[in-house]
Design a protein around this motif. Structure first.
Motif, PDB file in Angstrom:
ATOM      1  N   ALA A 120     -14.589  25.085  83.889  1.00  0.00           N
ATOM      2  CA  ALA A 120     -13.288  25.482  83.545  1.00  0.00           C
ATOM      3  C   ALA A 120     -12.293  24.597  84.222  1.00  0.00           C
ATOM      4  O   ALA A 120     -11.454  24.007  83.628  1.00  0.00           O
ATOM      5  CB  ALA A 120     -12.899  26.817  83.320  1.00  0.00           C
ATOM      6  N   GLY A 161     -11.004  25.948  78.540  1.00  0.00           N
ATOM      7  CA  GLY A 161     -11.319  25.834  79.977  1.00  0.00           C
ATOM      8  C   GLY A 161     -10.262  26.989  80.623  1.00  0.00           C
ATOM      9  O   GLY A 161     -10.178  27.413  81.666  1.00  0.00           O
ATOM     10  N   LEU A 164     -11.437  30.330  80.211  1.00  0.00           N
ATOM     11  CA  LEU A 164     -12.524  30.746  81.431  1.00  0.00           C
ATOM     12  C   LEU A 164     -11.803  30.693  82.689  1.00  0.00           C
ATOM     13  O   LEU A 164     -12.290  31.436  83.390  1.00  0.00           O
ATOM     14  CB  LEU A 164     -13.599  29.847  81.176  1.00  0.00           C
ATOM     15  CG  LEU A 164     -14.628  29.935  79.995  1.00  0.00           C
ATOM     16  CD1 LEU A 164     -15.305  28.686  79.924  1.00  0.00           C
ATOM     17  CD2 LEU A 164     -15.512  31.069  80.450  1.00  0.00           C
ATOM     18  N   PHE A 165     -11.119  29.677  83.028  1.00  0.00           N
ATOM     19  CA  PHE A 165     -10.482  29.827  84.157  1.00  0.00           C
ATOM     20  C   PHE A 165      -9.614  30.984  84.718  1.00  0.00           C
ATOM     21  O   PHE A 165      -9.577  31.750  85.628  1.00  0.00           O
ATOM     22  CB  PHE A 165      -9.567  28.609  84.468  1.00  0.00           C
ATOM     23  CG  PHE A 165      -9.198  28.201  85.973  1.00  0.00           C
ATOM     24  CD1 PHE A 165      -9.976  27.772  86.430  1.00  0.00           C
ATOM     25  CD2 PHE A 165      -8.119  28.628  86.441  1.00  0.00           C
ATOM     26  CE1 PHE A 165      -9.846  27.520  88.075  1.00  0.00           C
ATOM     27  CE2 PHE A 165      -7.756  28.151  87.857  1.00  0.00           C
ATOM     28  CZ  PHE A 165      -8.681  27.543  88.534  1.00  0.00           C
TER      29      PHE A 165
END
Length: 184
Positions: A120, A161, A164-165
């Motif tokens: 991510a 990304g 998810l991060f």
């Protein structure tokens, strides 16, 4: 510019047209049947010799710099591979280098979460950098713009990304400050 928009392409075209006009004029004069003086003939020989030497110099420069550029391309690929390897497995190195840091919140996260968080992060940083590089190269080499499908795919990957991060950071117990919000 003769009424044309001022762009790099139009400026280059104007300069190229000017050089072509001068070169055509010189070639027409040299190839004409007009009698030439000794000084003009000496000038023609001088110009021919200088043009030949410049061509030899350019060929030498290309011969010298092609291997260097090839080696730089190999080094760039190796650095990208090393960067990805460090991004994915770099956590283990951090455990060894910084033993005094409390790694318990990170150690409790599964390896899948670590890899997903790393990927991510690569998406969050890599997609904008790739877009910037593509924009610069597009201006330099007059490439076609990205297609709409590619743009939307990259945007969705970047959003994925980001999600998810943030999810990984919250799994680590990080709390995001809410500035300006006060709970009564």
């Amino acid at each position: 510019m003769r009424g044309e928009a001022v762009t790099v392409e139009n400026i280059g075209k104007t300069v190229t047209d000017g050089f072509e006009r001068v070169a055509d004029g010189v070639n027409n004069y040299v190839n004409s049947g007009k009698p030439r003086t000794l000084l003009q003939k000496i000038g023609d020989v001088f110009v021919t010799i200088v043009a030949f030497l410049v061509k030899i110099f350019l060929v030498a420069v290309i011969i010298v710099f092609c291997p260097v550029l090839f080696l730089l391309a190999i080094v760039l690929v190796a650095l990208v591979v090393a960067l990805i390897a460090v991004a994915i497995g770099g956590g283990a190195l951090l455990f060894e280098l910084l033993p005094s840091v409390n790694w318990m919140p990170v150690a409790t996260v599964s390896p899948l979460m670590t890899v997903a968080g790393t990927m991510a992060g690569i998406l969050l940083i890599g997609i904008p950098l790739a877009g910037l590089a593509y924009g610069i190269l597009r201006q330099l080499f007059h490439w076609q713009p990205m297609g709409a499908i590619l743009k939307w795919t990259l945007f969705i990957l970047w959003l994925l990304g980001l999600v998810l991060f943030i999810f990984n950071l919250s799994a680590l117990g990080w709390q995001f400050p809410l500035y300006g919000l006060h709970v009564i």
